[in-house]
Design a protein around this motif. Structure first.
Motif, PDB file in Angstrom:
ATOM      1  N   ALA A 137       0.971  -0.954  -0.033  1.00  0.00           N
ATOM      2  CA  ALA A 137      -0.288   0.242   0.020  1.00  0.00           C
ATOM      3  C   ALA A 137       0.580   1.221  -0.078  1.00  0.00           C
ATOM      4  N   LEU A 138       1.805   1.483   1.041  1.00  0.00           N
ATOM      5  CA  LEU A 138       2.826   2.518   0.996  1.00  0.00           C
ATOM      6  C   LEU A 138       3.557   2.561  -0.424  1.00  0.00           C
ATOM      7  N   ASP A 171      -8.667   6.658  -8.997  1.00  0.00           N
ATOM      8  CA  ASP A 171      -9.545   6.310  -7.884  1.00  0.00           C
ATOM      9  C   ASP A 171      -9.293   4.803  -7.799  1.00  0.00           C
ATOM     10  N   GLU A 172      -9.066   3.904  -8.798  1.00  0.00           N
ATOM     11  CA  GLU A 172      -8.931   2.336  -8.660  1.00  0.00           C
ATOM     12  C   GLU A 172      -7.454   2.144  -7.924  1.00  0.00           C
ATOM     13  N   VAL A 173      -6.516   3.032  -8.232  1.00  0.00           N
ATOM     14  CA  VAL A 173      -5.383   2.869  -7.274  1.00  0.00           C
ATOM     15  C   VAL A 173      -5.456   3.111  -5.855  1.00  0.00           C
ATOM     16  N   TYR A 174      -6.181   3.984  -5.424  1.00  0.00           N
ATOM     17  CA  TYR A 174      -6.517   4.188  -4.159  1.00  0.00           C
ATOM     18  C   TYR A 174      -7.411   3.521  -3.406  1.00  0.00           C
ATOM     19  N   GLN A 175      -8.536   2.841  -4.464  1.00  0.00           N
ATOM     20  CA  GLN A 175      -9.304   1.683  -3.870  1.00  0.00           C
ATOM     21  C   GLN A 175      -8.544   0.467  -3.304  1.00  0.00           C
ATOM     22  N   GLN A 176      -7.346   0.160  -4.087  1.00  0.00           N
ATOM     23  CA  GLN A 176      -6.259  -0.669  -3.677  1.00  0.00           C
ATOM     24  C   GLN A 176      -5.618  -0.672  -2.495  1.00  0.00           C
ATOM     25  N   ILE A 177      -5.071   0.851  -2.464  1.00  0.00           N
ATOM     26  CA  ILE A 177      -4.232   1.400  -1.374  1.00  0.00           C
ATOM     27  C   ILE A 177      -5.052   0.910  -0.079  1.00  0.00           C
ATOM     28  N   ASP A 180      -5.878  -2.534   0.994  1.00  0.00           N
ATOM     29  CA  ASP A 180      -4.411  -3.332   1.672  1.00  0.00           C
ATOM     30  C   ASP A 180      -4.424  -2.573   2.954  1.00  0.00           C
ATOM     31  N   LEU A 181      -4.583  -1.302   3.168  1.00  0.00           N
ATOM     32  CA  LEU A 181      -4.097  -0.813   4.566  1.00  0.00           C
ATOM     33  C   LEU A 181      -5.313  -1.205   5.525  1.00  0.00           C
ATOM     34  N   ALA A 182      -6.617  -1.227   5.216  1.00  0.00           N
ATOM     35  CA  ALA A 182      -7.724  -1.919   5.854  1.00  0.00           C
ATOM     36  C   ALA A 182      -7.619  -3.201   6.353  1.00  0.00           C
ATOM     37  N   ASP A 183      -7.321  -4.282   5.592  1.00  0.00           N
ATOM     38  CA  ASP A 183      -6.846  -5.496   5.517  1.00  0.00           C
ATOM     39  C   ASP A 183      -5.714  -5.626   6.659  1.00  0.00           C
ATOM     40  N   ALA A 184      -4.655  -4.690   6.432  1.00  0.00           N
ATOM     41  CA  ALA A 184      -3.531  -4.815   7.378  1.00  0.00           C
ATOM     42  C   ALA A 184      -4.058  -4.360   8.644  1.00  0.00           C
ATOM     43  N   ALA A 185      -4.746  -3.202   8.875  1.00  0.00           N
ATOM     44  CA  ALA A 185      -5.244  -2.872  10.232  1.00  0.00           C
ATOM     45  C   ALA A 185      -5.911  -4.035  11.091  1.00  0.00           C
ATOM     46  N   TRP A 203      -1.702   0.163  14.330  1.00  0.00           N
ATOM     47  CA  TRP A 203      -1.835   1.433  14.322  1.00  0.00           C
ATOM     48  C   TRP A 203      -1.163   2.241  13.270  1.00  0.00           C
ATOM     49  N   ALA A 204      -0.120   1.815  12.991  1.00  0.00           N
ATOM     50  CA  ALA A 204       0.813   2.113  11.614  1.00  0.00           C
ATOM     51  C   ALA A 204      -0.563   2.194  10.485  1.00  0.00           C
ATOM     52  N   ALA A 205      -0.960   0.889  10.402  1.00  0.00           N
ATOM     53  CA  ALA A 205      -1.926   0.753   9.271  1.00  0.00           C
ATOM     54  C   ALA A 205      -3.231   1.699   9.366  1.00  0.00           C
ATOM     55  N   LYS A 206      -3.426   1.867  10.587  1.00  0.00           N
ATOM     56  CA  LYS A 206      -4.913   2.995  10.713  1.00  0.00           C
ATOM     57  C   LYS A 206      -4.379   4.315  10.633  1.00  0.00           C
ATOM     58  N   GLY A 207      -3.096   4.660  10.910  1.00  0.00           N
ATOM     59  CA  GLY A 207      -2.541   5.986  10.785  1.00  0.00           C
ATOM     60  C   GLY A 207      -2.337   6.296   9.280  1.00  0.00           C
TER      61      GLY A 207
END
Length: 486
Positions: A137-138, A171-177, A180-185, A203-207
């Protein structure tokens, strides 16, 4: 984390260099992903790739800080073209950034593909999945901010498949990001023991998820995600895991590199086969006395703009904490005309570009300020928490608080936030991205470039993005060039 990271790094997980424009599977590693130890090595390779992309590679600052009004490079280095807005699709650093990014994304994709084939505890399997998605995601977060819509690749590709990918929308790239971050959280633990510190936490994922939602709420998508962003950022604030340092300079000291001012840091270690942090060296002048900067500085240093230096309010402690205004040349001459960034210039150093100090990828202060920005976008309140947060930042900087009399509207608060973020995060590769997401880059950079006789260089909002590297287009004709660079 450092002990693990540097004992096991540098496993090559990607395809040959000619195919770096997209992730391509490498048949020679098929027998590697078989044991928990090997999979952990692979995850360490993903972290190494993230360090490389966000800090070690010169494009990490050339495409960010050098693009902003904080610096100006008149010489014809890569960032000279970038700072003058004269880059073309043939600029070498652009292909380096493009190919390296997909190389690192491939490492994450490969881990995720092989994860089900390795016998792991449920907790460890969840952690490794979360780490790979967090890092991916990053990497995509930088790419979408550099180029806009890029190909979203989440699996290993054959050579034929690599030649056939096309660009996804922003928009599609941001959807993937975001996914991924929501899953990681959900997957990552809240903390680790000292042996594993530096790994991504929930916390890093949520931040970062909160930060990504702030960006989606700005240019070019202009989605109203402020409430959601505020919610995730507030969770990080309310976690009690992080600390607002009362000294700005202390944030960047080696003794505090594992401190609670950091929501997520990238670990570096000097004297470990090139795994040290290059950031302090590359910001220092090439001919600075070795008594001031061991092993000297770099010919690729960031040259600071007069506009930045003059923008600080009188008495702002962040200026002296971030900038060295006077230094000694190797000849013994005292130089007062070439200030440089002193951030992270602390700690053990084994050689040039080899410092033992971590890089903070997400500061707690950033979480606080993004939260305050979100609150203001939800609704202006001259006596509310958004004011309290920025005034706390100002108090630490030795400045007087601002009131609703001075900042009397939502728009006035936005401009106040813009200035405070410039001073707070100077040389942390944020200024250019901040200007673009707030759609202020066209106005601010046109005025800035006018001082150098280059006001025509910032032609339009097309310059918010870089051109797709021509070498990538030559290999794959489906990669349509960005407007303004045809």
């Amino acid at each position: 984390m450092k002990r693990i990271l540097f004992a096991l790094l540098l496993i090559q997980l990607s395809g040959c260099d000619t195919l770096d424009l997209v992730p391509v599977s490498q048949r020679s590693v098929e027998g590697f992903y078989r044991t928990p130890t090997q999979l952990n090595q692979a995850i360490m390779g993903c972290y190494n790739g993230l360090r490389n992309a966000l800090v070690s590679q010169q494009y990490s600052y050339m495409l960010t800080e050098s693009r902003s009004d904080n610096t100006f490079q008149s010489l014809d280095y890569n960032d000279g073209n970038i700072t003058r807005f004269s880059e073309t699709s043939f600029l070498p650093v652009l292909y380096t950034a493009w190919s390296n990014s997909y190389n690192k994304i491939q490492r994450c994709n490969k881990v995720l593909e092989e994860l089900p084939n390795v016998s792991l505890s449920e907790d460890l399997a969840r952690q490794y999945e979360g780490e790979a998605k967090f890092i991916r995601a990053l990497l995509y977060f930088d790419m979408v901010r550099f180029w806009g819509g890029v190909p979203v690749v989440t699996t290993s590709l054959t050579i034929a498949e690599g030649y056939a990918v096309s660009r996804n929308s922003v928009d599609e790239v941001y959807q993937q990001i975001e996914k991924d971050l929501a899953d990681a959280a959900q997957l990552l633990p809240a903390s680790y023991d000292n042996a594993n510190r530096g790994r991504a936490t929930r916390w890093a994922a949520k931040g970062f998820l909160g930060k990504v939602l702030v960006y989606q709420s700005g240019y070019p998508l202009n989605k109203n995600r402020w409430n959601e962003a505020a919610g995730f950022l507030k969770e990080v604030i309310d976690s009690g895991q992080f600390e607002f340092f009362e000294s700005y300079a202390a944030i960047f000291r080696h003794q505090n590199e594992w401190g609670r001012q950091s929501v997520f840091s990238l670990a570096f270690k000097s004297g470990a086969e090139g795994e040290g942090n290059s950031f302090p060296t590359r910001n220092a002048p090439n001919f600075i006395s070795r008594t001031e900067v061991p092993f000297g500085g770099s010919p690729y240093q960031l040259f600071l703009s007069a506009g930045l230096l003059e923008s600080f309010e009188p008495g702002d402690l962040r200026k002296d904490a971030a900038i060295t205004s006077q230094w000694t040349h190797t000849s013994g001459e005292i130089i007062k005309t070439m200030p440089f960034s002193r951030k992270y210039l602390d700690g053990p150093v084994a050689a040039a570009n080899d410092w033992d100090i971590n890089w903070i990828a997400l500061r707690y202060d950033d979480v606080l300020m993004l939260y305050a920005e979100s609150l203001n976008e939800i609704g202006y309140d001259g006596n509310g928490e958004a004011f309290s947060i920025l005034n706390r930042i100002r108090h630490r900087a030795g400045l007087k608080p601002k009131t609703a009399v001075e900042v009397s509207s939502q728009q006035a608060y936005r401009l106040w936030m813009e200035s405070e973020r410039r001073w707070e995060f100077c040389f942390e590769n944020q200024r250019w991205f901040d200007l673009v997401r707030t759609d202020r880059a066209l106005e601010v950079m046109t005025a800035f470039l006018k001082g150098y006789g280059l006001e025509a260089a910032m032609q339009s909002r097309d310059r918010y993005y870089y051109p797709i590297p021509q070498s990538a287009i030559d290999i794959n004709s489906k990669l349509i060039q960005n407007p303004g660079y045809e």
